[in-house]
Design a protein around this motif. Structure first.
Motif, PDB file in Angstrom:
ATOM      1  N   ALA A  19       0.824  -1.210   0.000  1.00 22.71           N
ATOM      2  CA  ALA A  19       0.000   0.000   0.000  1.00 22.71           C
ATOM      3  C   ALA A  19       0.858   1.260   0.000  1.00 22.71           C
ATOM      4  N   ILE A  20       1.949   1.261   0.771  1.00 18.89           N
ATOM      5  CA  ILE A  20       2.813   2.438   0.821  1.00 18.89           C
ATOM      6  C   ILE A  20       3.508   2.648  -0.515  1.00 18.89           C
ATOM      7  N   ALA A  21       3.914   1.552  -1.175  1.00 21.07           N
ATOM      8  CA  ALA A  21       4.548   1.668  -2.483  1.00 21.07           C
ATOM      9  C   ALA A  21       3.576   2.228  -3.522  1.00 21.07           C
ATOM     10  N   ILE A  22       2.348   1.703  -3.536  1.00 19.07           N
ATOM     11  CA  ILE A  22       1.347   2.181  -4.495  1.00 19.07           C
ATOM     12  C   ILE A  22       0.950   3.624  -4.187  1.00 19.07           C
ATOM     13  N   GLY A  23       0.743   3.919  -2.902  1.00 24.60           N
ATOM     14  CA  GLY A  23       0.372   5.279  -2.523  1.00 24.60           C
ATOM     15  C   GLY A  23       1.438   6.284  -2.902  1.00 24.60           C
ATOM     16  N   THR A  24       2.692   5.936  -2.650  1.00 20.90           N
ATOM     17  CA  THR A  24       3.797   6.831  -3.002  1.00 20.90           C
ATOM     18  C   THR A  24       3.897   7.027  -4.501  1.00 20.90           C
ATOM     19  N   ALA A  25       3.685   5.948  -5.259  1.00 22.27           N
ATOM     20  CA  ALA A  25       3.740   6.051  -6.720  1.00 22.27           C
ATOM     21  C   ALA A  25       2.637   6.967  -7.250  1.00 22.27           C
ATOM     22  N   LEU A  26       1.427   6.835  -6.702  1.00 22.99           N
ATOM     23  CA  LEU A  26       0.317   7.688  -7.141  1.00 22.99           C
ATOM     24  C   LEU A  26       0.607   9.164  -6.852  1.00 22.99           C
ATOM     25  N   VAL A  27       1.075   9.461  -5.639  1.00 24.46           N
ATOM     26  CA  VAL A  27       1.385  10.850  -5.295  1.00 24.46           C
ATOM     27  C   VAL A  27       2.520  11.374  -6.178  1.00 24.46           C
ATOM     28  N   SER A  28       3.522  10.555  -6.421  1.00 25.97           N
ATOM     29  CA  SER A  28       4.667  10.980  -7.238  1.00 25.97           C
ATOM     30  C   SER A  28       4.220  11.337  -8.653  1.00 25.97           C
ATOM     31  N   PHE A  29       3.346  10.522  -9.231  1.00 28.12           N
ATOM     32  CA  PHE A  29       2.894  10.828 -10.587  1.00 28.12           C
ATOM     33  C   PHE A  29       1.994  12.053 -10.600  1.00 28.12           C
ATOM     34  N   GLY A  30       1.210  12.235  -9.546  1.00 24.12           N
ATOM     35  CA  GLY A  30       0.408  13.450  -9.455  1.00 24.12           C
ATOM     36  C   GLY A  30       1.279  14.688  -9.390  1.00 24.12           C
ATOM     37  N   VAL A  31       2.348  14.639  -8.594  1.00 30.42           N
ATOM     38  CA  VAL A  31       3.287  15.758  -8.508  1.00 30.42           C
ATOM     39  C   VAL A  31       3.975  15.977  -9.851  1.00 30.42           C
ATOM     40  N   PHE A  32       4.314  14.897 -10.529  1.00 31.64           N
ATOM     41  CA  PHE A  32       4.925  14.987 -11.853  1.00 31.64           C
ATOM     42  C   PHE A  32       4.017  15.747 -12.825  1.00 31.64           C
ATOM     43  N   LEU A  33       2.711  15.444 -12.807  1.00 29.18           N
ATOM     44  CA  LEU A  33       1.765  16.158 -13.668  1.00 29.18           C
ATOM     45  C   LEU A  33       1.706  17.636 -13.299  1.00 29.18           C
ATOM     46  N   TYR A  34       1.741  17.921 -12.003  1.00 29.35           N
ATOM     47  CA  TYR A  34       1.741  19.318 -11.564  1.00 29.35           C
ATOM     48  C   TYR A  34       2.972  20.049 -12.089  1.00 29.35           C
ATOM     49  N   GLN A  35       4.118  19.396 -12.037  1.00 27.50           N
ATOM     50  CA  GLN A  35       5.344  20.010 -12.545  1.00 27.50           C
ATOM     51  C   GLN A  35       5.227  20.329 -14.027  1.00 27.50           C
ATOM     52  N   GLN A  36       4.665  19.393 -14.790  1.00 27.97           N
ATOM     53  CA  GLN A  36       4.568  19.589 -16.241  1.00 27.97           C
ATOM     54  C   GLN A  36       3.659  20.763 -16.601  1.00 27.97           C
ATOM     55  N   ALA A  37       2.674  21.030 -15.747  1.00 25.81           N
ATOM     56  CA  ALA A  37       1.746  22.144 -15.995  1.00 25.81           C
ATOM     57  C   ALA A  37       2.133  23.392 -15.206  1.00 25.81           C
TER      58      ALA A  37
END
Length: 205
Positions: A19-37
């Motif tokens: 769960a921690i691995a999946i949760g961290t991956a989801l947050v990381s990709f969300g932050v990545f999208l924020y960076q791109q925009a």
């Protein structure tokens, strides 16, 4: 922990790790999208993003470094288990956000997509972390402490803190980008507010 309801079930180590691995991956990709925009976030991730835009230091290194003092606050109130799981999540996220651009080539992300989809990913990622006794440091440590001690809803407390940090984002992004950032913050904090109520989820780590 003492005074726990005996009917509550405990997560296994494997469940926590997954769960921690999946949760961290989801947050990381969300932050990545924020960076791109070129959007900003609340919490220490938002502080790290703002500094990322203003300085030559990358988000990952900044996010890892500014979290360090908060672990001391959390040890006494939340315990070593929570702090160690949170440290692992923060370290993993710092690395993931750094390496994602090498695996994902994005030429354009509309702020609507970044704020809504990225916000949803961050919200559900944080929900997974919270339910498995972890967070992403800083504000999450404070929010978890307030919910544990005073039964305050994590999402609404975090929303207030996030809005303050988002206002500081006006220094580095346009008003339009700031508006999209606020919309995204509402999305992921509503996810926490609706789903992470005291007593609703009975399992623990």
């Amino acid at each position: 922990m003492t005074g726990l309801d005996p009917t509550r079930t405990r997560h296994s180590l494997a469940e926590d790790v997954f769960a921690i691995a999946i949760g961290t991956a989801l947050v990381s990709f969300g932050v990545f999208l924020y960076q791109q925009a070129s959007l900003v976030l609340g919490g220490l991730a938002g502080v790290a993003l703002i500094l990322d835009y203003l300085t030559p230091f990358g988000f990952g290194a900044l996010f890892f470094a500014i979290n360090l003092p908060f672990y001391l606050f959390g040890v006494g109130s939340l315990g070593w288990g929570y702090i160690l799981r949170t440290f692992a999540a923060v370290t993993a996220m710092s690395l993931m956000v750094r390496v994602l651009p090498y695996g994902v080539d994005v030429s354009f992300v509309h702020p609507l997509v970044a704020s809504m989809m990225g916000g949803a990913m961050i919200g559900f990622g944080l929900l997974a972390l919270f339910r498995h006794g972890a967070g992403l440091g800083g504000v999450n440590i404070l929010v978890a402490f307030l919910q544990e001690r005073f039964k305050l809803r994590a999402g609404y407390v975090q929303l207030g803190v996030d809005l303050v940090i988002l206002c500081a984002g006006a220094l580095v992004v346009s008003l339009e980008q700031l508006a999209w950032s606020v919309a995204g913050a509402v999305v992921f904090n509503l996810i926490l507010g609706v789903n992470h109520k005291p007593g609703r989820y009975m399992a623990f780590s």
